[in-house]
Scaffold this motif. Structure first.
Motif, PDB file in Angstrom:
ATOM      1  N   SER A 106       0.738  -1.247  -0.155  1.00 46.08           N
ATOM      2  CA  SER A 106       0.039   0.050   0.001  1.00 46.08           C
ATOM      3  C   SER A 106       0.930   1.436  -0.011  1.00 46.08           C
ATOM      4  O   SER A 106       1.879   1.345   0.497  1.00 46.08           O
ATOM      5  CB  SER A 106      -1.060  -0.087   1.308  1.00 46.08           C
ATOM      6  N   ALA A 107       0.305   2.382  -0.516  1.00 46.81           N
ATOM      7  CA  ALA A 107       1.133   3.740  -0.417  1.00 46.81           C
ATOM      8  C   ALA A 107       1.366   4.031   1.107  1.00 46.81           C
ATOM      9  O   ALA A 107       2.627   4.540   1.124  1.00 46.81           O
ATOM     10  CB  ALA A 107       0.080   4.666  -0.985  1.00 46.81           C
ATOM     11  N   GLU A 108       0.464   3.639   2.125  1.00 50.34           N
ATOM     12  CA  GLU A 108       0.875   4.245   3.253  1.00 50.34           C
ATOM     13  C   GLU A 108       2.135   3.142   3.902  1.00 50.34           C
ATOM     14  O   GLU A 108       2.833   3.735   4.435  1.00 50.34           O
ATOM     15  CB  GLU A 108      -0.170   3.840   4.216  1.00 50.34           C
ATOM     16  N   ALA A 109       2.089   1.831   3.381  1.00 47.44           N
ATOM     17  CA  ALA A 109       3.467   0.972   3.721  1.00 47.44           C
ATOM     18  C   ALA A 109       4.510   1.397   3.176  1.00 47.44           C
ATOM     19  O   ALA A 109       5.565   1.409   3.918  1.00 47.44           O
ATOM     20  CB  ALA A 109       3.100  -0.269   3.709  1.00 47.44           C
ATOM     21  N   SER A 110       4.532   2.011   1.770  1.00 48.28           N
ATOM     22  CA  SER A 110       5.867   2.317   1.267  1.00 48.28           C
ATOM     23  C   SER A 110       6.322   3.684   1.971  1.00 48.28           C
ATOM     24  O   SER A 110       7.473   3.544   1.698  1.00 48.28           O
ATOM     25  CB  SER A 110       5.481   2.404  -0.203  1.00 48.28           C
ATOM     26  N   LYS A 111       5.446   4.502   2.663  1.00 43.87           N
ATOM     27  CA  LYS A 111       5.886   5.554   2.978  1.00 43.87           C
ATOM     28  C   LYS A 111       6.606   5.228   4.466  1.00 43.87           C
ATOM     29  O   LYS A 111       7.514   5.737   4.642  1.00 43.87           O
ATOM     30  CB  LYS A 111       4.927   6.665   3.400  1.00 43.87           C
ATOM     31  N   LEU A 112       6.330   4.338   5.036  1.00 39.44           N
ATOM     32  CA  LEU A 112       6.825   3.740   6.331  1.00 39.44           C
ATOM     33  C   LEU A 112       8.406   3.331   6.044  1.00 39.44           C
ATOM     34  O   LEU A 112       9.116   3.078   7.024  1.00 39.44           O
ATOM     35  CB  LEU A 112       5.905   2.805   7.127  1.00 39.44           C
ATOM     36  N   GLY A 113       8.283   2.352   4.958  1.00 36.73           N
ATOM     37  CA  GLY A 113       9.525   1.646   4.912  1.00 36.73           C
ATOM     38  C   GLY A 113       9.526   0.135   5.395  1.00 36.73           C
ATOM     39  O   GLY A 113       8.883   0.116   6.535  1.00 36.73           O
ATOM     40  N   ARG A 114       9.826  -0.757   4.798  1.00 32.26           N
ATOM     41  CA  ARG A 114       9.663  -2.201   5.389  1.00 32.26           C
ATOM     42  C   ARG A 114      11.038  -2.618   5.154  1.00 32.26           C
ATOM     43  O   ARG A 114      11.744  -2.446   4.597  1.00 32.26           O
ATOM     44  CB  ARG A 114       8.582  -2.724   4.396  1.00 32.26           C
ATOM     45  N   CYS A 115      11.197  -3.774   5.922  1.00 27.03           N
ATOM     46  CA  CYS A 115      12.247  -4.671   6.390  1.00 27.03           C
ATOM     47  C   CYS A 115      11.710  -5.976   6.236  1.00 27.03           C
ATOM     48  O   CYS A 115      11.017  -6.363   7.184  1.00 27.03           O
ATOM     49  CB  CYS A 115      12.921  -4.095   7.530  1.00 27.03           C
ATOM     50  N   ASN A 116      12.225  -6.663   5.142  1.00 30.49           N
ATOM     51  CA  ASN A 116      11.542  -8.083   4.875  1.00 30.49           C
ATOM     52  C   ASN A 116      11.908  -8.838   6.182  1.00 30.49           C
ATOM     53  O   ASN A 116      13.259  -8.816   6.745  1.00 30.49           O
ATOM     54  CB  ASN A 116      12.094  -8.780   3.664  1.00 30.49           C
ATOM     55  N   SER A 117      11.216  -9.808   6.396  1.00 33.77           N
ATOM     56  CA  SER A 117      11.407 -10.707   7.636  1.00 33.77           C
ATOM     57  C   SER A 117      12.300 -12.255   7.456  1.00 33.77           C
ATOM     58  O   SER A 117      12.835 -12.726   8.212  1.00 33.77           O
ATOM     59  CB  SER A 117      10.095 -11.207   7.969  1.00 33.77           C
ATOM     60  N   GLY A 118      12.675 -12.152   6.032  1.00 34.56           N
ATOM     61  CA  GLY A 118      12.989 -13.625   5.654  1.00 34.56           C
ATOM     62  C   GLY A 118      12.227 -14.463   5.512  1.00 34.56           C
ATOM     63  O   GLY A 118      12.722 -15.616   4.982  1.00 34.56           O
TER      64      GLY A 118
END
Length: 161
Positions: A2-14
């Motif tokens: 989502s646009a909101e998630a991309s603003k926050l930045g994500r770190c993949n869990s593996g």
């Protein structure tokens, strides 16, 4: 994502399925407490999270309060993993190391241990300057903290650290 998630930045869990559920991974810059009974895979999740950062050149720190360095390596080997590229801070026998010192002080042994654990932890955090970190298991830190308020303050101090 989502646009909101991309603003926050994500770190993949593996773990691809978990990353899908989390809309791309864990939000960056936040603390995430994984809670569950023994044997449910918390240590495995922590390792996968850190291992996902290694190929990206991210510095990774694994702080263990319950399992020894050798026990962690054995868990990793059981999954066919090597923990190369992950700094490990083994605090599993910290209380034993401090027993003699704590007997020779007027302060409560829990206060002395918590202070020394925190000091050691912050020194390692400063040295590694990690991008990803896992603390396993937090129950030992909770016991050393002796109260819910001190435990919360300890957790938040590691976030700021």
């Amino acid at each position: 994502m989502s646009a909101e998630a991309s603003k926050l930045g994500r770190c993949n869990s593996g773990i691809s399925g978990l990353d899908h559920i989390l809309d791309g991974g864990f939000p960056t810059g936040a603390l995430h407490l994984i809670q569950g009974n023994p044997g449910l895979g918390k240590t495995t999740l922590a390792m996968q999270f850190l291992l996902a950062g290694v190929p990206k050149g991210e510095s990774c720190l694994y702080v263990t309060f319950s399992e020894t360095h050798d026990e962690l390596l054995a868990v990793a080997r059981s999954h066919g993993w090597a923990l190369a590229g992950i700094d490990i801070l083994d605090l599993s026998n910290f209380a034993q190391q401090l027993t003699t010192e704590a007997k020779n002080t007027l302060f409560d042994p829990g206060d002395v241990e918590l202070h020394d654990v925190t000091k050691t932890l912050f020194a390692e955090i400063e040295r590694v300057k990690h991008r990803r970190a896992a603390f396993d298991s937090m129950s030992e830190l909770r016991l050393l903290s002796q109260s819910a308020l001190r435990y919360r303050r300890q957790i938040l101090s590691h976030k700021a650290g």
